[in-house]
Design an enzyme around this catalytic site. Structure first.
Site, short mmCIF file in Angstrom:
data_model
loop_
_atom_site.label_atom_id
_atom_site.label_comp_id
_atom_site.label_asym_id
_atom_site.label_seq_id
_atom_site.Cartn_x
_atom_site.Cartn_y
_atom_site.Cartn_z
N THR A 185 39.44 52.70 51.34
CA THR A 185 39.79 51.60 50.45
C THR A 185 39.94 52.11 49.02
OG1 THR A 185 37.46 51.11 50.07
CG2 THR A 185 38.57 49.93 51.86
N GLU A 330 41.41 46.80 55.28
CA GLU A 330 40.53 46.40 56.38
C GLU A 330 41.24 45.57 57.45
OE1 GLU A 330 37.74 46.92 52.78
OE2 GLU A 330 39.81 46.26 53.15
N LYS A 440 35.79 32.17 34.86
CA LYS A 440 34.97 30.96 34.81
C LYS A 440 34.73 30.59 33.36
CE LYS A 440 31.31 28.60 37.24
NZ LYS A 440 30.22 28.71 38.25
N TRP A 445 36.99 26.99 36.86
CA TRP A 445 37.68 28.20 37.30
C TRP A 445 39.13 28.21 36.84
CZ3 TRP A 445 34.76 31.99 38.87
CH2 TRP A 445 33.55 31.73 39.53
#
Length: 542
Positions: A185, A330, A440, A445
């Site tokens: 990754t 993944e 935030k 949000w």
């Protein structure tokens, strides 16, 4: 009672055998590191993969050994893939743009026995070689070159190695659950983590890519995977290309807009795949030269959200259908792709655009859900409005990371992606942000992706990133880091005014910082972590 049907394991060697037998004269066109072009065929790729399988065996490599590659998309790299996985070894593709310390960690963690590399990366290989504990052989994926030998005396050359070997090789019959390839990754905190794919997962993923409701790849296509083979195996496209026998155009190191335009127009590419930053360069080059990219019928955008303006330019300027897709290392990577259903054909262009801007719906083989907390199991409604943590499960989804015994899944068997999204009743996915990139502000949000997409719609903006900056009152506030298009004049006030009728006032960025470049990962994604380190305190100092 069992069925009475023949059983054959799903193996990567089956795909190259199929391509070599039934698509032997279909072209594989490759740009080399010296920018010359090599035209070969699937038949030759098949034969050379067997030669290299023999060569690996002669070097002492055995089933299960990891064989590393640091290379561009080219025919030698492609041949090596099928040789490595087909013979029961594990093809470990490495991102050359990682820090040297990460490269050393990855190679040692994988316990790689052989390292293949393009000449471009000789300085990198030479620099890390003293720290590699396990590599026994170094093979340069170029023609023999004395300049390489001078710097790496024990180097072997791919062309020499395969010239000494026979095309007679019998692929071993492996357990389909055997490991086939290994990718690490990028963008994680700490050291990268390995994702170990199986033959079964790879073959099933290849079937999924080819489906009409997915990327719709067939023998009629001429495919250009701009996404690097070191990035989630070029999204699995080299495997799918062999499965259907399509013509493959491999761009080598030439990923700039002008080079891609030349490849598309010269070789009549019908489908191309890459990240938004790559397509921005292509669009600019195409507009400058006046080409209409006549052969290009569709392009696939993944890696990060496709700006609406980019999607419209491909449609209106080049009559090219854009397939918005989503996935990650993944997930092999395909998790969803945006194709219409029959009921959508009668919609207006504006309504169709709204669907196109989503990341699409999952193909058969994977399932998606939203939960109200990370690693949680409480599922949210698929109503297109409820926003939650995106989780996935399926035939080509990770179970645990390489070398780690503990599961990477939730308690009920789903993988949490780290994305925040919505899902509707038809499964159409809309990613609002990475959980770590959400802003935030005062308890509310704000999506950085939405603000970036709006900025990219401004005619004078070439690239834009939005990050959270620390704020003394609101905890976090959005700031916009932007690159202006060449020879344009744009002020901070003008760009902020552009947001006025498009988002709520409290969502408008507090500040614009104009820059000449934005740091990108080796896969073309904006490195927001780096941007936060550079500009995260800018509102405290103003």
């Amino acid at each position: 009672m069992l069925g009475n049907m023949m059983f054959q394991p799903l193996l990567i060697s089956n795909m190259i055998e199929h391509a070599g037998r039934y698509h032997a004269d279909s072209l594989v066109i490759s740009k080399n590191t010296d920018l010359s072009i090599t035209e070969t065929t699937w038949g030759q790729v098949h034969e050379n993969s067997k030669r290299f399988a023999n060569a690996l065996q002669a070097l002492g490599a055995v089933q299960g050994d990891r064989i590393a590659t640091i290379a561009w998309n080219n025919h030698r790299h492609l041949e090596s893939w099928y040789a490595i996985s087909g013979s029961g070894m594990v093809c470990h593709t490495i991102n050359p743009r990682l820090f040297p310390e990460q490269l050393v960690f990855i190679i040692n963690d994988a316990d790689d026995k052989v390292l293949l590399f393009d000449k471009t990366f000789l300085p990198l290989v030479k620099a890390v070689k003293p720290m590699l504990k396990c590599v026994e052989h170094y093979i340069c994926l170029d023609a023999p070159d004395s300049a390489v030998t001078e710097q790496l005396p024990d180097v072997l050359f791919y062309d020499d190695v395969i010239a000494q070997q026979s095309t007679q090789y019998t692929w071993p019959v492996l357990d389909e659950l055997s490991a086939s390839s290994l990718c690490y990754t990028s963008g994680t905190t700490g050291n990268p983590k390995g994702v170990l794919y199986s033959h079964r997962s790879t073959v099933l993923h290849s079937y999924a890519i080819c489906m009409p409701d997915s990327l719709n790849i067939s023998a009629r296509d001429i495919m250009l995977p701009v996404v690097p083979m070191f990035h989630v195996n070029a999204w699995g496209t080299p495997y799918a290309a062999a499965m259907v026998g399509c013509t493959l155009v491999l761009p080598g190191p030439g990923l700039d807009g002008a080079s891609l335009v030349h490849l598309i127009d010269t070789f009549k590419v019908s489908v191309a795949l890459g990240v938004p930053t790559i397509w921005q360069g292509l669009i600019n080059a195409a507009l400058q030269t006046g080409t209409t990219l006549e052969s290009l019928k569709r392009n696939v955008v993944g890696g990060s959200a496709c700006p609406p303006a980019m999607l419209q330019i491909f449609k209106e300027k080049f009559d090219c259908e854009t397939i918005h897709a989503w996935g990650m290392t993944e997930t092999s990577p395909l998790g969803s792709s945006c194709q219409f259903k029959a009921k959508h054909q009668s919609l207006s262009d504006e309504e169709k655009l709204k669907i196109r801007l989503s990341q699409g719906r999952p193909p058969f083989g994977v399932d998606l859900r939203l939960t109200d907390e990370e690693k949680g199991t409480h599922e949210l409604e698929r109503d297109g409005h409820a926003s939650g943590n995106l989780q996935i499960k399926g035939h080509w989804i990770i179970q645990n990371y390489f070398g780690k015994a503990e599961s990477a899944l939730t308690s009920d068997g789903w993988f949490d992606t780290g994305d925040i999204a919505t899902l509707d009743a038809d499964g159409y996915l809309k990613i609002s942000d990475r959980s770590k990139d959400l802003i935030k502000s005062g308890g509310e949000w704000i999506s950085s992706v939405e603000l970036e997409n709006l900025a990219m719609g401004h005619p004078k903006i070439a690239m834009a990133a939005v990050i959270a900056a620390i704020h003394p009152k609101w905890d976090e506030r959005p700031i916009l880091i932007a690159i202006k298009k060449a020879e344009t004049d744009l002020s901070e006030a003008e760009l902020l005014d552009y947001y006025a009728d498009k988002v709520a006032k409290w969502q408008i960025p507090d500040k614009v910082i104009f820059v000449n470049s934005i740091p990108l990962s080796g896969t073309g994604k904006m490195l927001k972590k780096d941007l936060r380190e550079l500009y995260g305190n800018v509102l405290l100092n103003s």
